[in-house]
Scaffold this active site. Sequence first.
Site: not given
Length: 653
Positions: A390, A432, A453
């Site tokens: 992440d 993205g 999210d």
Amino acid sequence: MKKLIFQLLIVAIVLSCSEKDQIIYLDETDLSKMEIGWGENQANQSVEGNPITIAGEHFERGVGTHAISKMMIALHGTAEKFEAYAGVDDESGDRASVEFFVMGDKMILWQSGIMKKGDKAKKISIPLEDIQKLGLYISNGGDNINYDHADWADAKIHYKGEKPLALSPPVQKTYTLTPPTPPEPRINYPWVTGASPGKPFLFRIPVTGEKPVHISVEHLPAGLKFDQEKRIIHGTTPPKGEYVVNVTAENKFGKDVKRITIKSGHGLALTPPMGWNSWNCWGLSVDQEKVKAAADALVSSGLADHGWTYINIDDGWEAEQRTENRELLANEKFPDMKALADHIHDYGLKLGIYSSPGPYTCGGYLGSHEHEKQDAETWADWGIDYLKYDWCSYNDIAADRSLPELKKPYIFMDKILKDVDRDIVYSLCQYGMGDVWTWGEEVGGNLWRTTGDITDTWSSMSRIGFSQDKCSPYAGPGHWNDPDMLVVGQLGWGPDLHKTRLTPDEQYTHISLWSLLSAPLLLGCDLTQLDDFTLNLLTNDEVIAVNQAPLGDQAIKVKDENGKQVWAKKLVDGTLAVGLFYTGTDDPVEAMWWEDEMPASNVKISWEELGIEGSHKIRDLWRQKTIPGNFTEGLEAQVPYHGVILVRLLPME
Ligand code: GLA
């Protein structure tokens, strides 16, 4: 007489008191009843907890919310007026755009026009005499909800008599569609699995049917063994090649035979990963017991027999500091990661973990920056099978947001993962940026988040799901677009859980759409609290087959007209899976006025629009029923509001 006058006086005082002008501030109402597109509604603060500020103007009171936001308030006909200032909060990004609507009994009483960040707050003062229900609605301004932090500042209702009351959104009755799993054995998807030569191999064969079911496996390549009791194929992955094994499952009711292909050296995640992730339920309160309980429940609920496999730990497992050797171990909530991995592997399930290429994760825990190799080795040693990587604080490391900078940390970790002595599915999480779907495969990703999210509201789920068309060309075996995890069941992002706010129809839409999109199916709910509806929703093998179809195509949007959408996905044998959706229109009254049951709508699609010809049989996948008749030109169906009809078209010979 004196006494009578006195009594009359008292009555007059009481009456005049009850008719007195009173005010209720919006921030004093029950804000849990206000629907919100992202985050939590805040009293006297912006949605992110800052002082309410619109174009530099500061407001002491009000409600900070986020588009799409809806609230219905019963006025009992006793309200006099609604007053507020509406605007985009200064904390939002530059791309914010919203529109505020004040509605009364299905009429728009006031609308702001599109408002952007920096627009001066608009003053509202609307009479409400005789209105029974007040609707406060904030739309996404016609684009999407990104950055749409919106405030009803200094908002209040003047009333006389009965106090206005915030109303709960209506609750749609649950209804189950998936027929009970039959007693005969069924070998469920996936029928293809990938692994790398020489690395450990583990595959649980998903089989349903009344136990005892005897399973046998033929033509296993050298190096692999089958554990009949555990239903697991395990061992060392054979050299590069494709190995077709015959699996037979038999019980007193019947027999099923399937060919399962083991592809060695052709990549991992050859069908979209299915399983569970801790984030949408436990957030940072995840611990070892909760993860173990999820694995146990995946098996005991029967989900594992329908192909649900991964148990992924998200953020919150990391120790506060690295060891003297600079190792990053787990914190006290995970006393024995290795034992946890063994427990999960013993079921034939797989274990995932989470980290960041930056120094810190999104939850503020330590990331892998400058320790990538060491961390990957630790994970391999524990027995980790999946990494969600992440971006988070890598923002502070990257020189800019150019493509080379966006790709760099992911390419770096990919090389390291390939070198460790285990197969680790690689999930990129960077929301993205830089159209990651166009290059996620090139940097080694097996899947990549395409959006921010998700949360458990219709506006969040539908906005994400129905905007995935642009990513379709980039999905395929081993590389998938990830529109984020599922929001069904008991969720919470922290220790306290609540039932998903999606209606049953919205949940059918969610699972159908994610299946058509070939999206990873990662449950974000507490698996120990699965109710019958949720379990029924997640165990429809004909729907799961759409997701796990080995061809790996992602559905494309074939039609989008006035709230009616049709999406179609090629399945391996030339048949099409088609979803007819009714998303409702953008009309604010329709979006808001849910006091009556929302009407279904007729959705049509012709073979010409789908690019097919000839006679077809139509299989309703949720009901697992073939619709009588041959269909030569097209299909039409009554589709529930926010709901779906999911079918498979089977060409007739
Ligand atoms: C980001 C991700 C989420 C979750 C959290 C953990 O927000 O997008 O899916 O992993 O970080 O902190």
